[in-house]
Scaffold this motif. Structure first.
Motif, mmCIF file in Angstrom:
data_model
loop_
_atom_site.group_PDB
_atom_site.id
_atom_site.type_symbol
_atom_site.label_atom_id
_atom_site.label_comp_id
_atom_site.label_asym_id
_atom_site.label_seq_id
_atom_site.Cartn_x
_atom_site.Cartn_y
_atom_site.Cartn_z
ATOM 1 N N ALA A 270 22.555 -1.354 42.069
ATOM 2 C CA ALA A 270 21.205 -1.980 43.162
ATOM 3 C C ALA A 270 20.383 -3.124 42.417
ATOM 4 N N GLY A 271 20.152 -3.408 41.066
ATOM 5 C CA GLY A 271 19.585 -4.459 41.168
ATOM 6 C C GLY A 271 20.346 -6.050 41.509
ATOM 7 N N ALA A 272 22.184 -6.208 41.818
ATOM 8 C CA ALA A 272 22.669 -7.018 41.849
ATOM 9 C C ALA A 272 22.401 -7.140 43.697
ATOM 10 N N SER A 273 22.417 -6.083 43.788
ATOM 11 C CA SER A 273 22.322 -5.959 45.317
ATOM 12 C C SER A 273 20.726 -6.785 45.941
ATOM 13 N N ARG A 274 19.810 -6.226 44.963
ATOM 14 C CA ARG A 274 17.883 -6.712 45.450
ATOM 15 C C ARG A 274 17.878 -8.292 44.919
ATOM 16 N N VAL A 275 18.739 -8.869 44.017
ATOM 17 C CA VAL A 275 19.146 -10.120 43.361
ATOM 18 C C VAL A 275 19.929 -10.851 44.701
ATOM 19 N N ARG A 276 20.940 -10.600 45.097
ATOM 20 C CA ARG A 276 21.609 -11.193 46.497
ATOM 21 C C ARG A 276 20.966 -10.779 47.286
ATOM 22 N N VAL B 183 23.248 -17.107 59.015
ATOM 23 C CA VAL B 183 23.224 -16.253 58.122
ATOM 24 C C VAL B 183 25.265 -16.656 57.745
ATOM 25 N N SER B 184 25.833 -17.036 58.788
ATOM 26 C CA SER B 184 27.512 -17.638 58.806
ATOM 27 C C SER B 184 27.432 -17.986 57.031
ATOM 28 N N ALA B 185 26.129 -18.982 57.609
ATOM 29 C CA ALA B 185 26.253 -20.011 56.370
ATOM 30 C C ALA B 185 26.501 -19.286 54.732
ATOM 31 N N LEU B 186 25.911 -18.057 54.890
ATOM 32 C CA LEU B 186 25.635 -17.815 53.787
ATOM 33 C C LEU B 186 27.311 -17.583 52.426
ATOM 34 N N PRO B 187 26.869 -17.827 51.427
ATOM 35 C CA PRO B 187 27.959 -16.785 50.918
ATOM 36 C C PRO B 187 28.362 -15.412 51.086
ATOM 37 N N GLN B 188 29.314 -14.879 51.607
ATOM 38 C CA GLN B 188 30.015 -14.109 51.693
ATOM 39 C C GLN B 188 29.389 -13.239 50.884
ATOM 40 N N ALA B 189 28.811 -12.751 49.204
ATOM 41 C CA ALA B 189 28.548 -12.158 48.634
ATOM 42 C C ALA B 189 26.898 -11.994 49.292
ATOM 43 N N MET B 190 26.023 -12.213 49.475
ATOM 44 C CA MET B 190 24.664 -13.017 50.006
ATOM 45 C C MET B 190 24.590 -12.517 51.490
ATOM 46 N N ARG B 191 25.771 -12.881 52.180
ATOM 47 C CA ARG B 191 25.702 -12.174 53.659
ATOM 48 C C ARG B 191 26.481 -10.753 53.848
ATOM 49 N N ASP B 192 26.884 -10.003 53.015
ATOM 50 C CA ASP B 192 26.720 -8.636 52.807
ATOM 51 C C ASP B 192 26.154 -7.685 53.144
ATOM 52 N N VAL B 193 25.304 -8.624 51.574
ATOM 53 C CA VAL B 193 23.977 -7.521 51.556
ATOM 54 C C VAL B 193 22.969 -7.554 52.451
ATOM 55 N N PHE B 194 23.298 -8.716 52.642
ATOM 56 C CA PHE B 194 21.590 -9.218 53.533
ATOM 57 C C PHE B 194 21.705 -7.811 54.988
ATOM 58 N N LEU B 195 23.196 -8.314 55.661
ATOM 59 C CA LEU B 195 23.511 -7.220 56.402
ATOM 60 C C LEU B 195 23.478 -5.948 56.297
#
Length: 68
Positions: A46-52, A14-26
């Motif tokens: 919302a679509g960008a959130s789903r993609v990330r 999780v820490s290794a994810l790019p920031q944009a993906m990590r933020d959405v994931f968390l």
């Protein structure tokens, strides 16, 4: 223990994810926000959130299966 080692692997992945993906994931997986709420919080669609989120899951899946 094995469970502790696996938790460490998950945290590292999780820490290794790019920031944009990590933020959405968390926000989605840990905090329980909807994609619509995440979109408002981060100023994205919302679509960008789903993609990330989807990309984060794929990245985590690949990272964690390579440890097996």
């Amino acid at each position: 223990t094995e469970a502790r080692a696996e938790l460490g692997d998950v945290r590292s992945a999780v820490s290794a994810l790019p920031q944009a993906m990590r933020d959405v994931f968390l926000l989605k997986q840990i905090e329980g926000y909807s994609h619509e709420e995440i979109a408002q919080l981060l100023g994205i669609s919302a679509g960008a959130s789903r993609v990330r989120f989807s990309r984060a899951l794929d990245t985590l899946r690949r990272a964690l299966t390579s440890h097996d």
